[in-house]
Design a protein around this motif. Structure first.
Motif, PDB file in Angstrom:
ATOM      1  N   THR A  88     -14.588  75.569 -43.638  1.00 59.84           N
ATOM      2  CA  THR A  88     -14.296  74.228 -44.154  1.00 59.84           C
ATOM      3  C   THR A  88     -15.515  73.546 -44.767  1.00 59.84           C
ATOM      4  O   THR A  88     -15.446  73.031 -45.888  1.00 59.84           O
ATOM      5  CB  THR A  88     -13.732  73.344 -43.030  1.00 59.84           C
ATOM      6  N   SER A  89     -16.629  73.538 -44.060  1.00 52.99           N
ATOM      7  CA  SER A  89     -17.800  72.819 -44.563  1.00 52.99           C
ATOM      8  C   SER A  89     -18.339  73.447 -45.849  1.00 52.99           C
ATOM      9  O   SER A  89     -18.720  72.740 -46.788  1.00 52.99           O
ATOM     10  CB  SER A  89     -18.903  72.789 -43.497  1.00 52.99           C
ATOM     11  N   ARG A  90     -18.373  74.765 -45.903  1.00 56.43           N
ATOM     12  CA  ARG A  90     -18.861  75.444 -47.102  1.00 56.43           C
ATOM     13  C   ARG A  90     -17.925  75.233 -48.291  1.00 56.43           C
ATOM     14  O   ARG A  90     -18.369  75.104 -49.428  1.00 56.43           O
ATOM     15  CB  ARG A  90     -19.034  76.945 -46.844  1.00 56.43           C
ATOM     16  N   ASN A 136     -16.221  72.657 -48.862  1.00 55.24           N
ATOM     17  CA  ASN A 136     -16.286  71.254 -49.294  1.00 55.24           C
ATOM     18  C   ASN A 136     -17.687  70.839 -49.713  1.00 55.24           C
ATOM     19  O   ASN A 136     -17.987  69.649 -49.780  1.00 55.24           O
ATOM     20  CB  ASN A 136     -15.783  70.345 -48.174  1.00 55.24           C
ATOM     21  N   ASP A 137     -18.522  71.832 -49.995  1.00 53.25           N
ATOM     22  CA  ASP A 137     -19.872  71.559 -50.484  1.00 53.25           C
ATOM     23  C   ASP A 137     -19.848  71.559 -52.009  1.00 53.25           C
ATOM     24  O   ASP A 137     -19.805  72.610 -52.648  1.00 53.25           O
ATOM     25  CB  ASP A 137     -20.843  72.621 -49.973  1.00 53.25           C
TER      26      ASP A 137
END
Length: 313
Positions: free
Chosen positions: A133-135, A137-138
């Motif tokens: 998720t974090s990657r 949304n980068d």
């Protein structure tokens, strides 16, 4: 000798290869702007995605001793669609995982082109969103973190319509420039690769349902806000390049309209009431699952077909 066959007799110059080639051509403006805006990182993602998808399909077919189909460009299209749905900052191994998942798990294990139950590229994107998720949304540009226009609007701030139209903002590689997407979509319509019914119904339905939800919840209902919803995020690229996928969308005119309305409703609900500002990918793959039901109720009955005994008049 005469070749005798049962009617109807359809004559068409369209082939899978020709259709997929036209889709590749239509994607060129989107891809070119993505590389121009995000730089060589975007090009790297695109190349890795396409190469992974083609090799995955080839290797699977060699192992399974199936006919080789990589020359019909369908794997290339899957790679390109996956790439435009990824941020330029995506690690190479993420792109590889996404490509293998799209081709092997979603496409080939279900019988190959035309047998997949949902869009392979979008299924892979959702898989990556859940897993990393974090990657995913980068949306950094040149090392500087950048919020997407949808996230900005979710925070109550305004966005510039011209910037949205041209595409000079953060996002995934292929969703930023509305102008580039519209050029590609217009090409597909002119070449009669797709019908305008699904994209137009999808876009209009999304606007209408967002308006209705915001009227009920006291949200923004201004024309600028609604137009910003159309020009930002993955709505346009999803409407023209993903919701119109032959294998996972209805074939009847009425079915395409119903399908577009369902996609618009789901996208509006995800964007206005969901935890994420975006919702196109999830809306389309859910819509894909409903296509068999849509076609069952919209495909016309054959003329002169008798009902089975016991059926009510």
């Amino acid at each position: 000798m005469y070749n005798i066959s049962v009617s109807p007799h359809v004559r068409s110059q369209n082939t899978t290869k020709a259709i997929m080639r036209d889709v590749c051509i239509a994607l060129l403006p989107v891809l070119a702007f993505g590389v121009y805006h995000f730089g060589l990182d975007a090009l790297k993602v695109i190349v890795i995605s396409v190469v992974t998808c083609v090799i995955s399909e080839l290797v699977f077919e060699l192992i399974a001793k199936k006919p080789i189909t990589v020359f019909d460009y369908s794997a290339v299209v899957t790679g390109l669609i996956l790439a435009i749905n990824l941020p330029s900052t995506a690690a190479w191994w993420m792109v590889v995982i996404g490509g293998v998942f799209a081709i092997v798990v979603v496409k080939m294990l279900f019988g190959g082109l035309g047998q997949n139950f949902m869009n392979p590229a979008l299924a892979a994107r959702c898989f990556l969103l859940i897993s990393f998720t974090s990657r995913m949304n980068d949306f950094s540009i040149d090392g500087v973190s950048s919020a997407t226009p949808l996230a900005v609007m979710r925070a109550g701030e305004s966005v510039d319509l011209l910037t949205l139209f041209l595409g000079f903002h953060g996002g995934v590689i292929g969703e930023v420039s509305a102008l580039a997407i519209l050029i590609g979509g217009l090409y597909l319509i002119i070449k009669k690769v797709i019908s305008i019914r699904t994209p137009l119904t999808y876009i209009l339905s999304t606007v209408v349902f967002i308006l209705l939800v915001n009227l009920a919840t006291g949200g923004d209902t201004s024309p600028v806000y609604l137009l910003s919803q159309v020009l930002s995020g993955g709505l346009l690229v999803g409407a023209f390049f993903m919701a119109t996928d032959y294998a996972t969308s209805p074939i009847t005119a009425r079915g395409q309209i119903i399908y577009g309305i369902i996609l618009g409703l789901l996208t509006a609900l995800f964007r206005t009431l969901g935890s994420s500002a975006e919702g196109v990918s999830y809306a389309i793959i859910i819509g894909n699952l409903l296509v068999p039901i849509i076609e069952k109720i919209t495909v016309p009955k054959p003329f002169g077909c008798e009902k089975a005994k016991g059926d009510k008049k």
